[in-house]
Design an enzyme around this catalytic site. Structure first.
Site, PDB file in Angstrom:
ATOM      1  N   ASP A  92       0.852  -1.082   0.300  1.00 24.72           N
ATOM      2  CA  ASP A  92       0.096  -0.126  -0.363  1.00 24.72           C
ATOM      3  C   ASP A  92       0.975   1.336   0.291  1.00 24.72           C
ATOM      4  OD1 ASP A  92      -2.447  -1.703   0.462  1.00 24.72           O
ATOM      5  OD2 ASP A  92      -2.864  -0.652   2.385  1.00 24.72           O
ATOM      6  N   HIS A 148       5.112  -6.919  -0.367  1.00 20.99           N
ATOM      7  CA  HIS A 148       5.074  -8.635  -1.328  1.00 20.99           C
ATOM      8  C   HIS A 148       5.121  -8.405  -2.364  1.00 20.99           C
ATOM      9  CE1 HIS A 148       0.501  -9.347   1.519  1.00 20.99           C
ATOM     10  NE2 HIS A 148       1.057  -8.202   1.513  1.00 20.99           N
ATOM     11  N   SER A 249       8.035   3.434   5.127  1.00 18.47           N
ATOM     12  CA  SER A 249       9.352   3.398   4.158  1.00 18.47           C
ATOM     13  C   SER A 249       9.290   3.939   2.606  1.00 18.47           C
ATOM     14  CB  SER A 249      10.357   2.771   4.653  1.00 18.47           C
ATOM     15  OG  SER A 249      11.147   3.271   4.784  1.00 18.47           O
TER      16      SER A 249
END
Length: 279
Positions: A92, A148, A249
Site C-alpha cells: 500500500d 509482497h 518507508s
C-alpha cells in the site's frame, strides 16, 4: 494554505525529522514499539489513530499487544485482490516517481535524480537495467506495512546495504540529493516467470527499526551483523507476502524491460497492494 506557509511547514517538517539523531531515534523507537504493557499500548495506539488516517478495518486482528504488533499487522483474507498484470503493487502507498532508467539515472522526485549504480552499489548490475521501467512507492506510517511480491517468479538473492535513516517524505526528497542511495536498504534480485530480471528495493527511513525478509529468515536492522549477501532461490506468486517494514518507508521496483505504467496511474496516485502497477 498559501505557498509561503507551505514552504515554512515543509522546512519545519524537514528540520524536525532529519536534524535529530536519526539512528539513535530509530533504536529508541524500536525499543518503545515493543513495550507490551496495556497501560502504555492502549493510550499510544489511541493517540496514533486520532492523529493519523490509520484504518484498521482490514486488519486481521482487533487487539495489539504492542505498537510493533500494530505496525506489522496482517490483512484479513481477501482484503487485497491481486490483479493480473506484469507487475502489481508490492505494498500500500503512494506513487512517488516512475519512468525509465536513462544513462544510468532514475528520478528521486521531479528535477532530482540519482545514479542506479549508487543505489545498488554495483555498476555491473545497474548496467543490466539501462532503459528499464522503475516505480517508487512511499508507505506512510499509518498504512499497512507488509511487503509482497510484485510478480510471479523467483527471488534469487538479497544484498543488505548499510546506511543512514533520513526520513523519506517530500520535504526530504527535495532537499537531500541521492537520498535513497544514502539510506539503509535491501536489494532483492528477482526474475519474472517470463524471464525478465527485476529488482525489489525496500528502503529504510527514520524510525524504521528493521526490514524483515521471510526468505532470508532475518530482520535486517542496525543491529544486524550476519551475511550481507544471501542466496534465496525462493519461488513466489504475485501478491505473496515476502516481508514487512517496522514503520512506514519506501519500495522501489525496477524491471529490465521498458514496461508501461498501469492505466489511470499518475504521480501521487494511491496504490493498494495487488493493484496493477505496470503492464
Amino acid at each position: 494554505m498559501n505557498l509561503r506557509t507551505l514552504s515554512l511547514a515543509e522546512t519545519l517538517n524537514f528540520a524536525i525529522c532529519n536534524r535529530l539523531p536519526r539512528l539513535a531515534a530509530s533504536r529508541l523507537m524500536r525499543s518503545i514499539s515493543r513495550i507490551e504493557h496495556p497501560w502504555f499500548v492502549h493510550p499510544a495506539l489511541w493517540v496514533w489513530k486520532k492523529t493519523s488516517r490509520m484504518d484498521l478495518s482490514d486488519s486481521d486482528q482487533a487487539k495489539f499487544k504492542s505498537i510493533h504488533d500494530c505496525f506489522t499487522r496482517g490483512l484479513k483474507p481477501g482484503s487485497r485482490p491481486v490483479a493480473k498484470a506484469t507487475l502489481v503493487s508490492p505494498c500500500d502507498g503512494t506513487l512517488g516517481a516512475f519512468g525509465y532508467v536513462r544513462q544510468g539515472f532514475a528520478l528521486q522526485i521531479k528535477s532530482s535524480s540519482y545514479a542506479l549504480s549508487e543505489l545498488l552499489q554495483n555498476r555491473t548490475l545497474a548496467a543490466q537495467f539501462e532503459g528499464g521501467f522503475y516505480a517508487t512507492i512511499r508507505i506512510k506510517p499509518h498504512q499497512y506495512h507488509r511487503l509482497h511480491a510484485p510478480h510471479t517468479g523467483q527471488l534469487q538473492q538479497v544484498h543488505w546495504l548499510h546506511g543512514d535513516q533520513f526520513n523519506i517524505n517530500p520535504p526530504a526528497l527535495k532537499r537531500i540529493a541521492g537520498l535513497f542511495c544514502r539510506n539503509e536498504r535491501l536489494v532483492i534480485q528477482a526474475v519474472h516467470t517470463n524471464g525478465d530480471k527485476l529488482l525489489i528495493i525496500p528502503v529504510a527511513a527514520v524510525l524504521v527499526g528493521g526490514i524483515q525478509l521471510h526468505a532470508a529468515g532475518h530482520t535486517f536492522s542496525q543491529n544486524y551483523t550476519g551475511d550481507k549477501h544471501i542466496a534465496l532461490n525462493t519461488q513466489v506468486e504475485a501478491g505473496q507476502e515476502i516481508g514487512w517494514f517496522e514503520h512506514g518507508s519506501t519500495v522501489i521496483v525496477i524491471s529490465e524491460k521498458p514496461l508501461q505504467l498501469g492505466g489511470g496511474l499518475a504521480l501521487g496516485s494511491p496504490l493498494k497492494m495487488g493493484e496493477v502497477l505496470a503492464i
